[in-house]
Design a protein around this motif. Sequence first.
Motif, short mmCIF file in Angstrom:
data_model
loop_
_atom_site.label_atom_id
_atom_site.label_comp_id
_atom_site.label_asym_id
_atom_site.label_seq_id
_atom_site.Cartn_x
_atom_site.Cartn_y
_atom_site.Cartn_z
N ALA A 13 -10.31 9.09 7.24
CA ALA A 13 -9.30 9.25 8.28
C ALA A 13 -8.97 10.74 8.40
O ALA A 13 -9.01 11.46 7.41
N PRO A 14 -8.63 11.21 9.60
CA PRO A 14 -8.35 12.64 9.75
C PRO A 14 -7.19 13.11 8.88
O PRO A 14 -7.19 14.22 8.39
N ALA A 15 -6.20 12.28 8.67
CA ALA A 15 -5.04 12.67 7.87
C ALA A 15 -4.95 11.80 6.63
O ALA A 15 -3.87 11.38 6.22
N GLY A 16 -6.08 11.53 6.00
CA GLY A 16 -6.14 10.61 4.86
C GLY A 16 -5.24 11.00 3.71
O GLY A 16 -4.52 10.17 3.16
N ARG A 17 -5.27 12.27 3.33
CA ARG A 17 -4.44 12.71 2.19
C ARG A 17 -2.96 12.63 2.52
O ARG A 17 -2.16 12.25 1.69
N ALA A 18 -2.60 12.98 3.74
CA ALA A 18 -1.18 12.93 4.14
C ALA A 18 -0.70 11.47 4.16
O ALA A 18 0.42 11.18 3.71
N ILE A 19 -1.52 10.58 4.65
CA ILE A 19 -1.15 9.15 4.67
C ILE A 19 -1.03 8.62 3.25
O ILE A 19 -0.10 7.88 2.92
N GLY A 20 -1.94 9.01 2.37
CA GLY A 20 -1.88 8.59 0.98
C GLY A 20 -0.63 9.11 0.28
O GLY A 20 0.02 8.38 -0.48
N ALA A 21 -0.29 10.37 0.52
CA ALA A 21 0.91 10.95 -0.08
C ALA A 21 2.16 10.25 0.44
O ALA A 21 3.08 9.95 -0.34
N ALA A 22 2.21 9.97 1.74
CA ALA A 22 3.37 9.26 2.30
C ALA A 22 3.47 7.86 1.71
O ALA A 22 4.58 7.39 1.39
N ALA A 23 2.35 7.19 1.54
CA ALA A 23 2.37 5.85 0.94
C ALA A 23 2.90 5.90 -0.49
O ALA A 23 3.68 5.02 -0.90
N LEU A 24 2.52 6.92 -1.24
CA LEU A 24 3.00 7.07 -2.61
C LEU A 24 4.51 7.30 -2.64
O LEU A 24 5.23 6.66 -3.42
N VAL A 25 5.00 8.16 -1.77
CA VAL A 25 6.45 8.45 -1.71
C VAL A 25 7.23 7.20 -1.30
O VAL A 25 8.25 6.86 -1.91
N PHE A 26 6.77 6.51 -0.27
CA PHE A 26 7.48 5.31 0.19
C PHE A 26 7.42 4.20 -0.85
O PHE A 26 8.39 3.45 -1.02
N SER A 27 6.30 4.05 -1.57
CA SER A 27 6.21 3.04 -2.63
C SER A 27 7.19 3.35 -3.75
O SER A 27 7.84 2.45 -4.29
N ALA A 28 7.30 4.63 -4.12
CA ALA A 28 8.27 5.01 -5.15
C ALA A 28 9.69 4.73 -4.67
O ALA A 28 10.53 4.26 -5.45
N GLY A 29 9.95 4.97 -3.40
CA GLY A 29 11.28 4.67 -2.85
C GLY A 29 11.60 3.19 -2.90
O GLY A 29 12.72 2.80 -3.22
N LEU A 30 10.61 2.36 -2.60
CA LEU A 30 10.83 0.91 -2.70
C LEU A 30 11.04 0.48 -4.15
O LEU A 30 11.87 -0.39 -4.43
N ALA A 31 10.30 1.09 -5.07
CA ALA A 31 10.45 0.73 -6.48
C ALA A 31 11.84 1.09 -7.00
O ALA A 31 12.43 0.36 -7.80
N VAL A 32 12.41 2.20 -6.52
CA VAL A 32 13.73 2.63 -6.96
C VAL A 32 14.80 1.62 -6.54
O VAL A 32 15.80 1.44 -7.24
N LEU A 33 14.60 0.93 -5.45
CA LEU A 33 15.58 -0.05 -4.98
C LEU A 33 15.85 -1.15 -6.01
O LEU A 33 16.92 -1.75 -6.02
N TYR A 34 14.87 -1.44 -6.85
CA TYR A 34 15.00 -2.55 -7.79
C TYR A 34 15.48 -2.13 -9.17
O TYR A 34 15.61 -2.96 -10.07
#
Length: 102
Positions: free
Chosen positions: A17-38
Amino acid sequence: MAPRHHPLIPGKLRRRAPAGRAIGAAALVFSAGLAVLYLPGMPAALVWPYEWAIVGAWWLAGAVFLWRLPSVGPGADAEERLIAAVARDRRHQGSAGSDTGG
């Protein structure tokens, strides 16, 4: 030239994907944010020990399945090599465990 396994799909598909690394980094940040909720103290905190035991059981089951996979190196054909290694392991386990005699 069509791929060998799927002759109806045109070859030379885009691999990255043209922005593969940026999408992967965003997914990591958002996943960590979801994990913090619990975590304890948050609005959706899991109840100790019952719900955390379920989370731990899922992590343990995932780790067991991950450790059972054979190790293959990276590359364009890694999926095919992994499937072949799993098939070899299954054949090896099946032949070692079955003594039908005849």
